[in-house]
Design an enzyme around this catalytic site. Structure first.
Site, PDB file in Angstrom:
ATOM      1  N   ASP A 158      -3.936 -12.651   7.914  1.00 34.08           N
ATOM      2  CA  ASP A 158      -5.286 -12.399   7.436  1.00 34.08           C
ATOM      3  C   ASP A 158      -6.126 -13.676   7.464  1.00 34.08           C
ATOM      4  O   ASP A 158      -5.596 -14.772   7.333  1.00 34.08           O
ATOM      5  CB  ASP A 158      -5.167 -11.927   5.984  1.00 34.08           C
ATOM      6  CG  ASP A 158      -6.269 -10.963   5.608  1.00 34.08           C
ATOM      7  OD1 ASP A 158      -7.152 -10.724   6.438  1.00 34.08           O
ATOM      8  OD2 ASP A 158      -6.226 -10.454   4.474  1.00 34.08           O
ATOM      9  N   ARG A 212       0.851  -1.185   0.000  1.00 33.47           N
ATOM     10  CA  ARG A 212       0.000   0.000   0.000  1.00 33.47           C
ATOM     11  C   ARG A 212       0.884   1.231   0.000  1.00 33.47           C
ATOM     12  O   ARG A 212       1.825   1.317   0.790  1.00 33.47           O
ATOM     13  CB  ARG A 212      -0.892   0.030   1.256  1.00 33.47           C
ATOM     14  CG  ARG A 212      -1.841  -1.136   1.308  1.00 33.47           C
ATOM     15  CD  ARG A 212      -2.675  -1.097   2.566  1.00 33.47           C
ATOM     16  NE  ARG A 212      -3.461  -2.316   2.678  1.00 33.47           N
ATOM     17  CZ  ARG A 212      -4.172  -2.644   3.741  1.00 33.47           C
ATOM     18  NH1 ARG A 212      -4.214  -1.850   4.778  1.00 33.47           N
ATOM     19  NH2 ARG A 212      -4.858  -3.772   3.772  1.00 33.47           N
TER      20      ARG A 212
HETATM   21 ZN   LIG Z   1     -10.148  -8.894   4.138  1.00 32.04          ZN
END
Ligand SMILES: [Zn+2]
Ligand SMILES: [Zn+2]
Length: 638
Positions: free
Chosen positions: A381, A361
């Site tokens: 995640d 990012r």
């Molecule tokens: Zn997600």
């Protein structure tokens, strides 16, 4: 006439009368202790003329609001000391901030440490002269005229931006500042302060405007509190992950490779591997499936997910062979594609897809900060797909999992923030009322049930779903943002994420994003600062350092090293021709939990002399006995 309720008393006063006088009369003790007051919930100082009826309460000096008044008043004091020493300086702004205050000045050259010392001394001198803070009012045009005449162009610009017909000023001694207040009544209340640093700062944060000099400082009600605070700052400096990271050779950033991109060195990588192995094993144990997904994908996927619409300024775009790709900023669409790879019956739900997924990012270079704010990072995640009936159980599982993980890493203090939608703007959110009510209700019940302290933040939810954030408190009592559990009513709609119910029909699935550690980079920063680099043995990059006394023990060291490596223990051998004392000191610098000293006697007896970082000299132990003890300690993750 104005009517006021003060500490249970009802009082009448003339409009425009001085609040401090009123307080002194009605509540003398409180006046002595207080720095300011709250009129109908708004902080005002004792110099404020009374213009409205209502309830008035005292603000204690050690409350957050009281501290802000004290610190902002100290900023005025600092500005007056600066003007005395540097009469050419131009004033910008001087607010209270968390833990202190600052003031921005336009000066010819940056302030030196000697300047700061002189300014601090000047502050004490002015404070002791015991000037009152006197409130004044000027018509807007008068104020503008006056600041322009004085060459105070920043103040003039500030006045120009004010809509009010009149502005307030505060004067102590020779110094007058444009200010709304509130302040303490007299400079003698400003005693326990310290100027901490100076840095360049653009006027109004705009890099096209002049660069000013910002002096930071802090102030407390007592000397003891000030000293404790300064000590905490020192301790925080010592633990700064950038400093410890360099001293222990854990990671680096290379400008020639690009800012915010982390290189994990062998010792940092060893810690990361330990975290990852633990993370993976626990996820498998708790019924997650683990996947790997690509680092780039065609832009069309990000159009479908909505990222190009809402997130483009943070994304890296690539063009190869006439096709547009995006370096993935999130893993979610990929997990959705895996979920959608086949039809799911309600019997198979919940599906929990996890990945240590590396994302990129874009962040402005000015905000990059060591490991804590980077451009490439690995999220721990996972996405949970489930039915409405399963939502609450899944959330309970995730919260329990989070606490277990974080507690294993040594964190005991948690704060939860529950972000829900603004009930007055329901139409601004995606998803049905029923979905929101179910999600918010389940989140709140689960958090309540956990007994963790939590705050409900109305209107803080993003448009696509409510969430909880978990902050952990480190060894210095500082909070770090860590885990997030986030509902998503957007992606399932955009990608038609569904399951086949018992009725044989397709139903939309609930989707929850969750990260327990956040990102491995940021979590590593937290770990480094929490432990100050002094990691428990299961995390330590080198768990055992072998130290030979003479060359005769080198083969013995090699044999032990091989044995420990075969047990998965991280071991290094120091076989240099150095004195034993020097080798011990070097190992201590690296904060290695165990040193094994190998001399003639140890070789003969096939033993090791153990020096533990925690317990000091533990004496001689048989080699096998030491290995068993160490393996048990590592497995206990203590
Ligand atoms: Zn997600
Ligand atoms: Zn002020």
């Amino acid at each position: 006439m104005i009517t006021l309720d003060i500490a249970g008393q009802r009082l009448e006063a003339e409009e425009g009368s001085n609040l401090g006088e009123l307080f002194k009369r009605s509540y003398p003790q409180g006046f002595k202790e207080g720095v300011a007051a709250k009129l109908n919930g708004r902080v005002v100082d004792f110099m404020t003329p009374l213009r409205e009826s209502g309830s008035l309460e005292l603000i204690p000096v050690d409350s957050p609001e009281g501290l802000a008044v004290l610190r902002h008043s100290t900023a005025h004091l600092m500005a007056s000391a600066v003007m005395k020493l540097f009469p050419e300086a131009k004033l910008a702004i001087g607010p209270a901030i968390e833990d202190g205050f600052y003031y921005d000045f336009d000066v010819d050259r940056p302030f030196s440490p000697e300047d700061l010392a002189a300014i601090e001394k000047g502050m004490h001198d002015i404070a002791q002269e015991d000037h009152a803070f006197v409130r004044g009012e000027l018509k807007r045009d008068e104020a503008l005229d006056r600041f322009k005449k004085q060459g105070e162009k920043y103040k003039a610009e500030l006045v120009e931006g004010l809509p009010d017909p009149s502005v307030s000023t505060y004067t102590h001694s020779f110094f007058t500042d444009l200010c709304r207040g509130p302040h303490v009544t007299k400079t003698r209340f400003l005693k326990h302060f310290k100027l901490t640093s100076v840095a360049g700062a653009y006027w109004r944060g705009d890099s096209n405007r002049p660069m000013l000099q910002r002096i930071y400082g802090t102030a407390f009600p007592t000397q003891k509190q000030l000293e404790e605070h300064l000590q905490r700052i020192e301790e925080a400096k010592l633990r700064d992950h950038r400093r410890v990271g360099a001293a222990l050779d854990l990671y680096s950033v290379h400008e020639e490779a690009g800012g915010g991109l982390i290189f994990w060195h062998p010792h940092g990588a060893a810690i990361r591997r330990t975290v990852e192995d633990f993370w993976k094993a626990e996820h498998l144990r708790r019924g997650y499936t683990l996947v790997y997904t690509p680092h780039i994908a065609l832009v069309d996927l990000w159009k479908q997910s909505g990222h190009t619409e809402h997130y483009a300024q943070n994304m890296y775009f690539l063009k190869v062979d006439e096709k547009d790709y995006v370096l993935k900023p999130m893993n979610c669409p990929f997990h959705v594609l895996i979920y959608k790879g086949k039809k799911h019956s309600y019997r198979e739900l919940p599906v929990r897809i996890g990945e240590l997924g590396t994302v990129y990012r874009f962040e402005r270079s000015g905000v990059l900060h060591g490991l804590a704010r980077v451009r490439g990072f690995t999220q721990d995640d996972a996405h949970i797909f489930c039915t409405a009936e399963q939502v609450e159980g899944e959330l309970r599982g995730v919260l329990d999992f989070t606490r277990f993980m974080l507690a294993t890493f040594g964190f005991q203090h948690f704060k939860v923030e529950l972000s829900v939608r603004d009930p007055k703007r329901k139409e601004d959110y995606l998803g049905s009322d029923a979905e929101w009510e179910l999600a918010e209700g389940a989140l709140e019940r689960v958090v309540k049930e956990s007994g963790l302290p939590y705050k409900r933040a109305e209107g803080e939810a993003v448009f696509y779903g409510p969430k909880i954030d978990i902050k952990i408190g480190d060894a210095l009592g500082r909070d770090w943002q860590c885990s997030t559990i986030q509902f998503d009513f957007n992606l399932p709609r955009r990608f038609e994420v569904s399951y086949v119910g018992s009725d044989g029909q397709e139903h939309p699935a609930y989707m929850v994003h969750r990260a327990l550690l956040g990102s491995l980079e940021r979590f590593f920063a937290t770990l480094i600062e929490h432990y100050g680099g002094d990691f428990p043995v299961w995390l330590a990059p080198v768990q055992v350092q072998l130290i030979t006394i003479a060359d005769a023990q080198v083969p013995y060291a090699a044999e032990i090293k091989e044995l420990l490596l075969s047990k998965g223990i991280r071991v290094e051998a120091d076989v240099r021709e150095e004195k034993m004392g020097a080798k011990i000191r070097d190992a201590e610098m690296l904060k290695i939990p165990y040193m094994l000293i190998l001399g003639r006697k140890e070789l003969e007896e096939r033993s090791v002399s153990v020096r533990s970082r925690k317990k000091g000299n533990e004496g001689a132990l048989g080699l096998q006995a030491f290995v068993e003890k160490l393996v048990a300690e590592i497995e206990s993750r203590q």
